[in-house]
Design a protein around this motif. Structure first.
Motif, PDB file in Angstrom:
ATOM      1  N   ALA A   1     106.052 -26.566  54.152  1.00  0.00           N
ATOM      2  CA  ALA A   1     106.499 -27.545  53.508  1.00  0.00           C
ATOM      3  C   ALA A   1     105.979 -28.926  53.967  1.00  0.00           C
ATOM      4  O   ALA A   1     105.896 -29.098  55.345  1.00  0.00           O
ATOM      5  N   GLU A   2     105.645 -29.905  53.004  1.00  0.00           N
ATOM      6  CA  GLU A   2     105.217 -31.196  53.604  1.00  0.00           C
ATOM      7  C   GLU A   2     106.287 -31.731  54.358  1.00  0.00           C
ATOM      8  O   GLU A   2     106.008 -32.497  55.605  1.00  0.00           O
ATOM      9  N   LEU A   3     107.622 -31.651  53.960  1.00  0.00           N
ATOM     10  CA  LEU A   3     108.804 -32.029  54.673  1.00  0.00           C
ATOM     11  C   LEU A   3     109.928 -30.957  54.651  1.00  0.00           C
ATOM     12  O   LEU A   3     110.200 -30.812  53.454  1.00  0.00           O
ATOM     13  N   ARG A   4     110.103 -30.368  55.670  1.00  0.00           N
ATOM     14  CA  ARG A   4     110.808 -29.165  55.515  1.00  0.00           C
ATOM     15  C   ARG A   4     112.498 -29.951  55.680  1.00  0.00           C
ATOM     16  O   ARG A   4     112.768 -30.689  56.303  1.00  0.00           O
ATOM     17  N   LEU A   5     113.337 -29.198  55.019  1.00  0.00           N
ATOM     18  CA  LEU A   5     114.775 -29.393  54.907  1.00  0.00           C
ATOM     19  C   LEU A   5     115.273 -29.271  56.294  1.00  0.00           C
ATOM     20  O   LEU A   5     114.958 -28.701  57.138  1.00  0.00           O
ATOM     21  N   THR A   6     116.090 -30.339  56.571  1.00  0.00           N
ATOM     22  CA  THR A   6     116.978 -30.373  58.008  1.00  0.00           C
ATOM     23  C   THR A   6     118.398 -30.400  57.671  1.00  0.00           C
ATOM     24  O   THR A   6     118.690 -30.745  56.509  1.00  0.00           O
ATOM     25  N   ALA A   7     119.259 -29.914  58.498  1.00  0.00           N
ATOM     26  CA  ALA A   7     120.603 -30.010  58.521  1.00  0.00           C
ATOM     27  C   ALA A   7     121.138 -31.565  58.179  1.00  0.00           C
ATOM     28  O   ALA A   7     122.079 -31.696  57.418  1.00  0.00           O
ATOM     29  N   GLU A   8     120.500 -32.545  58.602  1.00  0.00           N
ATOM     30  CA  GLU A   8     120.898 -33.794  58.473  1.00  0.00           C
ATOM     31  C   GLU A   8     120.918 -34.075  57.051  1.00  0.00           C
ATOM     32  O   GLU A   8     121.563 -34.765  56.429  1.00  0.00           O
TER      33      GLU A   8
END
Length: 108
Positions: free
Chosen positions: A40-47
């Motif tokens: 992914a371009e921007l991977r999902l984070t916990a934040e």
């Protein structure tokens, strides 16, 4: 108080960035987007998961990946499946209209 919507798809290239852009200008709405695939371009984070009030995923498979990777953080979070297939380009008018119709109930 604003409502924080997080949009998720696989690679964060077409559907979720379009949704983020479309709803970013709505009063009382904050938006973000991410992808769930390794590339992914921007991977999902916990934040991001912790930040969101409502998490809107494009397909059922995204809901499954979200639960698998971030299940511990989802307690009390509203997660909705929009059922929008990966058939659209970024900001394609048909995608924008589909997003507006499917996301309407979550905006009020």
């Amino acid at each position: 108080m604003s409502k924080r919507l997080l949009f998720l798809c696989s690679r964060n290239r077409l559907r979720s960035p379009t949704a983020e852009a479309v709803f970013a200008g709505y009063p009382g709405i904050e938006t973000d987007s991410a992808g769930l695939a390794p590339d992914a371009e921007l991977r999902l984070t916990a934040e991001q998961v912790e930040w969101a009030d409502i998490i809107l995923v494009m397909e059922r498979v995204h809901q499954q990946r979200l639960k698998k990777g971030f299940g511990k953080l989802l307690g009390g979070k509203k997660v909705a499946v929009l059922d929008i297939p990966d058939d659209y380009q970024f900001m394609e008018p048909a995608l924008v209209e589909l997003l507006k119709s499917k996301c309407g109930p979550f905006l009020s």
